[in-house]
Design a protein around this motif. Sequence first.
Motif, short mmCIF file in Angstrom:
data_model
loop_
_atom_site.label_atom_id
_atom_site.label_comp_id
_atom_site.label_asym_id
_atom_site.label_seq_id
_atom_site.Cartn_x
_atom_site.Cartn_y
_atom_site.Cartn_z
N GLY A 145 -1.90 -11.73 -2.96
CA GLY A 145 -1.10 -12.89 -3.34
C GLY A 145 0.27 -12.52 -3.84
O GLY A 145 0.99 -13.36 -4.39
N LEU A 146 0.68 -11.25 -3.61
CA LEU A 146 1.99 -10.78 -4.07
C LEU A 146 2.94 -10.61 -2.89
O LEU A 146 2.52 -10.24 -1.79
CB LEU A 146 1.86 -9.43 -4.78
CG LEU A 146 1.01 -9.37 -6.05
CD1 LEU A 146 0.99 -7.94 -6.59
CD2 LEU A 146 1.52 -10.33 -7.11
N PRO A 147 4.23 -10.84 -3.09
CA PRO A 147 5.20 -10.53 -2.05
C PRO A 147 5.17 -9.04 -1.71
O PRO A 147 4.96 -8.20 -2.59
CB PRO A 147 6.54 -10.92 -2.69
CG PRO A 147 6.19 -11.89 -3.76
CD PRO A 147 4.86 -11.44 -4.28
N SER A 148 5.39 -8.73 -0.45
CA SER A 148 5.40 -7.34 -0.02
C SER A 148 6.39 -7.17 1.11
O SER A 148 6.85 -8.14 1.71
CB SER A 148 4.00 -6.88 0.42
OG SER A 148 3.62 -7.52 1.62
N ALA A 149 6.69 -5.92 1.42
CA ALA A 149 7.54 -5.60 2.57
C ALA A 149 7.27 -4.16 2.97
O ALA A 149 6.87 -3.34 2.14
CB ALA A 149 9.02 -5.80 2.25
N HIS A 150 7.50 -3.86 4.24
CA HIS A 150 7.17 -2.54 4.76
C HIS A 150 8.43 -1.76 5.14
O HIS A 150 9.37 -2.31 5.73
CB HIS A 150 6.28 -2.67 6.00
CG HIS A 150 5.93 -1.36 6.62
ND1 HIS A 150 6.58 -0.86 7.73
CD2 HIS A 150 5.03 -0.42 6.25
CE1 HIS A 150 6.07 0.32 8.03
NE2 HIS A 150 5.13 0.61 7.16
N ALA A 151 8.43 -0.47 4.80
CA ALA A 151 9.50 0.44 5.17
C ALA A 151 8.90 1.60 5.95
O ALA A 151 8.17 2.42 5.39
CB ALA A 151 10.21 0.98 3.92
N PRO A 152 9.13 1.69 7.26
CA PRO A 152 8.49 2.74 8.05
C PRO A 152 9.04 4.13 7.75
O PRO A 152 10.22 4.28 7.42
CB PRO A 152 8.81 2.34 9.49
CG PRO A 152 10.09 1.59 9.38
CD PRO A 152 10.01 0.85 8.08
N ALA A 153 8.17 5.13 7.86
CA ALA A 153 8.60 6.52 7.90
C ALA A 153 8.44 6.95 9.35
O ALA A 153 7.34 7.30 9.79
CB ALA A 153 7.75 7.37 6.97
N LEU A 154 9.51 6.87 10.11
CA LEU A 154 9.44 7.11 11.55
C LEU A 154 9.31 8.60 11.84
O LEU A 154 9.97 9.44 11.22
CB LEU A 154 10.68 6.56 12.24
CG LEU A 154 10.85 5.04 12.23
CD1 LEU A 154 12.13 4.65 12.97
CD2 LEU A 154 9.66 4.34 12.85
#
Length: 350
Positions: free
Chosen positions: A204-213
């Motif tokens: 129920g929390l905001p999230s976001a993804h940052a890839p390690a390419l």
Amino acid sequence: MSGSNKITCLIIPTGIGAKFGGYAGDANPIAKILSMESKHLLTHPNVVNGAVLSDLPSNLIYLEGYLLDQFLLGQINIVPRKENKIGIIFDRAISEERLRYELNVLNALRAFYGCEIIGWTVLKKPLNCMPQVNDFGFSSGKIENVEVLIECALHLKNKGATAIAICASIPDLDLNKNYISGSGIDPIGGIESMISRIVSATTGLPSAHAPALLSDERINYAAISPLSASEYIAQTFLPSVISGLRYAPQVVPYDLESASFSKSNADIKKVLVPYNAFGSPGVFHLCENLSKVILVKENVTALDVNPTHLNLQFDFINSYLDLVSIEKIKESGMDPSVFKRPIESINEIN
């Protein structure tokens, strides 16, 4: 809520080749110019994330796609704020050397932004992410060990996190070549949205993804389009994610108790969606019940959908700039050419 508190919602789904917003933060100028005509601008990470670049308007509300859809459906309310306690999850597949690099990034972000980062943790097992472009022409993928991701996200929530960033190891495949040149689908957009959706849906929390390419190939910088260029400035993608999560709202129940201090879908003035990418439940709900959905003709995607074939009451505009006064465009100080496609590379002056 009064009319002065009305929200403009800018939606551009990731991984479907949107002409505007389908690349690396290339819709950020659109978000900035629309924010000048709005009390609040509600959007999701891929619209404004530019890897190491972040230039967010002060009235932005930054919300992952699953929770944004729940808000449009009237299942939750939100409270805009800028004092989140951010926790970070790292994929077990990330090497020790790369982890140290990303931790240096986190320390720099806290010192630079002054944001509160409560700490980081590493998954017990790797996610083994594998991006794909499916038969329908948009990006998807496979993730393993989802249960450890859920366990870790809940642990951070219990430790006081109010927003969560996830950094997963993702191979940079041949699928990327058209995307780099500004003509293809973002091949990792789908799997990124899957990861953040899992975290937000379970916590129920905001999230976001940052890839390690991960890639062994040398980068041909001369072949990179301005639309995708921000992803090839540095290895890390965490700066824009951490910057955005500072603007993530508090999520509260949709009930009478929260109505006095929070915003509901009744506060939405309009929802802007690409011309042929309007299929989320939240968008359909607003279209059927509140008639607030506007399709932007200039922003087409890889989806084979014609809105005129559906018995739905959409409004249409040709361009995002149709909603902005000439005075606001001049006041923004932005180069008008960034609102057109394609964006040309900068030329040498002889």
